[in-house]
Design a protein around this motif. Structure first.
Motif: not given
Lengths: 316, 295
Positions: B184-213
């Motif tokens: 999941v970490r290598g996917r575009d939406f994570v990249e996009a979130a990081r580019a728009s300034g989201a912190g690591a915690f936010t990315i994990v909570r919003v983008h990663v958790l929902g996809n991996v749990l």
């Protein structure tokens, strides 16, 4: 290939060190004094101190660990607290018995599992497939210690065909390859084979169905190859993965035989572990676990190597 | 003027967009095997919850005169055990500890293993290597051996058995969590979130958790059957629940002496373990194929 093998071996060394450290820790996470089992309640402080020195419990942790590891590498696994005999002797005698049982069980499981898996994969979504799938779910779900009891009830108590427990007439540990001894092996081995059978049947079914759906099979058919010819192609393609799964299952059986051995009083490592636990014989517990875990790590290495060697599709 | 009746007021009906999970539930509801397995498990849970109210006899009441009676003896529907206690009542009450000891280790391992795996997968680099190599050491033990080694060293008891089983299930779950997170970490939406300034915690909570749990959860459910068999196995060896508490594995062990006198009574606790682990396996299989988008 050689490069991959070297990397794989180098990678195994820290794992083995970690496994050894874990086994060493086992003695230290157990509550109470490890010498309690052999010390009489009124033992003098002097005697206590002497034994502490004898078993090395008075030295620092790193000193104990590396000392223990060094001795273990030379084949000295310490002295059993309960019997006073070298742990290595006890373990290696028992490992032979467990290995014998686990190999037979893996063989039975592999043959039956491949048979069911092949039939199910060839006639996928037919009633044969559903029956074979049901059988493999039963195989992985059954509590094998209970199955062992049921086997004893049916084949020993009820039909009287096979002896219920032990490893030879009169409880002797003089093993021989004659029916008088082999009959003691039948029930535990068949009971044990149920788990690998279920897993191998599942794997082979998926493999065969997958291979039959590939284009080269259609091509072979179009060229007019007979069914038996195609069957050989399927076997050749499925064999490496199926054999690898079989190797891993042998490892799981070696480590997991304790429950079956307890049910059938089979004098293997499981039996040894059982007595080590209940006599609080920690050096024996530690030594047995170390040997079994190392077996498992090496078996994994061997399976990986062989799979890479016989399967040209794996490029590493 | 019409009186407004809140109950009858036509609520605006929005068709909820058919989300992934409602699709999965719909598929499960159409799968007869999943329904059957879920029904059996629900019945077992209800029996466990209401055991003290519905047991026909006192599960602890011993009787020297009525030891090892056969199935259907007088009013003992499933006979009596080696101390003359009603087996049916003990099987009912035993559902509590047996289910508890089978499910709880997987639940705790699901939480801890996911946390470890997601952390390693998201962090990558040296942290990943350190965490995953440590996990590999525990993974290098066959699960039965690891459980027995730990509870053998720690000593018998419910707490120690739970601890050992939890440690057994953390490594496989962490491995799955790590590999899904790395994908999941290598996917575009994570990249996009990081580019728009989201912190690591936010990315994990919003983008990663929902996809991996989801995938981790499905994998964890497949471990419950193993955990049931292992937990009862520990009690069977005398390493888990202690007498006189009823637990199926322990009951199977104490009834072993009766396999010549009352074989069918002696085999009953194992039948319960078998039914439970089969139901968990079937439900987990159905859940996995329902979540497989390709079907």
């Amino acid at each position: 290939m050689i490069f991959y093998l070297l990397r794989r071996i180098v990678y195994t060394v820290p794992i083995m060190l970690g496994v050894a450290f874990f086994c060493f820790l086992l003695v230290h996470i157990s509550p109470g004094d490890p010498l309690v089992a052999i010390l009489p309640p009124d033992a003098s402080v002097e005697l206590q101190r002497q034994l502490m020195t004898l078993y090395g419990f008075d030295r620092s942790w790193p000193e104990q660990f590396f000392g223990w590891l060094w001795r273990a590498l030379q084949g000295d696994l310490g002295t059993s607290i309960a019997t006073g005999r070298p742990v290595a002797d006890e373990v290696f005698r028992a490992v032979g018995n467990t290995l014998m049982l686990a190999c037979l069980a893996t063989l039975i499981g592999f043959l039956l599992g491949s048979l069911f898996g092949f039939v199910a994969g060839y006639f996928s979504n037919s009633w044969v497939d559903r029956a074979a799938s049901a059988l493999s779910v039963l195989g992985v779900s059954v509590p094998h210690y209970w199955l062992g009891m049921v086997m004893v009830i049916v084949f020993s108590a009820w039909l009287g065909w096979l002896p219920p427990t032990g490893a030879g007439p009169g409880g002797s540990d003089q093993w021989a390859w004659d029916w008088a001894h082999i009959q003691y092996m039948v029930l535990p081995a068949v009971t044990m084979s149920v788990i690998p059978m279920g897993i191998i049947a599942r794997t082979v079914r998926a493999l065969v169905a997958d291979i039959l759906a590939q284009e080269f099979v259609v091509g072979l058919k179009a060229k007019g190859m007979t069914d038996s010819g195609i069957f050989l192609h399927v076997v050749k393609n499925a064999a490496p993965t199926a054999l690898a799964v079989m190797g891993l299952q042998l490892g799981y059986l070696l480590g997991g035989s304790i429950l079956i051995e307890t049910v059938f009083s089979w004098p293997g490592t499981g039996f040894l572990l059982n007595s080590a636990i209940f006599q609080r014989d920690l050096p024996l517990l530690q030594g047995t676990i170390l040997v079994l875990a190392m077996f498992f790590v090496l078996l994994n290495l061997l399976v990986d190597t062989l799979q890479t060697a016989i399967d040209p599709r794996i490029q590493r | 003027m019409t009186t407004l009746n809140a109950g009858a007021a036509p609520a605006p009906v929005y068709e909820r967009s058919a989300g992934f999970w409602s699709g999965v539930l719909k598929k499960l509801a159409r799968d007869p095997v999943a329904i059957g397995a879920a029904a059996v498990l629900l019945a077992l849970v209800l029996i466990a919850l209401f055991a003290p109210l519905i047991t026909p006899h006192d599960p602890y009441q011993t009787s020297l005169l009525k030891r090892l009676r056969p199935i259907g003896f007088e009013n003992f529907l499933l006979g009596t055990d080696e101390l003359g206690r009603d087996l049916l009542s003990r099987l009912m009450l035993g559902a509590r500890l047996s289910l508890f000891m089978g499910i709880v280790p997987v639940l705790i391992a699901f939480v801890l293993g996911s946390a470890i795996g997601i952390l390693a997968g998201y962090a990558g680099g040296l942290a990943n290597t350190l965490i995953m190599r440590t996990i590999d050491v525990l993974y290098a033990f066959p699960s039965v051996l690891l459980a027995i080694a730990l509870s053998g060293a720690l000593g018998a008891g419910i707490g120690n058995a739970l601890l050992s089983l939890t440690i057994v299930f953390i490594p496989p779950i962490a491995r799955v969590a790590e590999s899904v997170t790395t994908q999941v970490r290598g996917r575009d939406f994570v990249e996009a979130a990081r580019a728009s300034g989201a912190g690591a915690f936010t990315i994990v909570r919003v983008h990663v958790l929902g996809n991996v749990l989801g995938p981790i959860f499905v994998y964890a459910t497949s471990l419950i059957a193993v955990s049931m068999i292992l937990a009862s196995g520990l009690s069977f060896l005398g390493l888990g629940v202690r007498p006189p508490e009823p637990e199926w594995g322990l009951m199977l062990n104490t009834l072993r002496t009766a396999i010549y006198t009352q074989p069918w009574v002696a085999a009953l606790p194992g039948v319960m373990i078998f039914i439970t682990s089969i139901s968990f396996n079937l439900l987990s299989d159905s859940l996995r194929s329902a979540m497989d988008v390709k079907n």
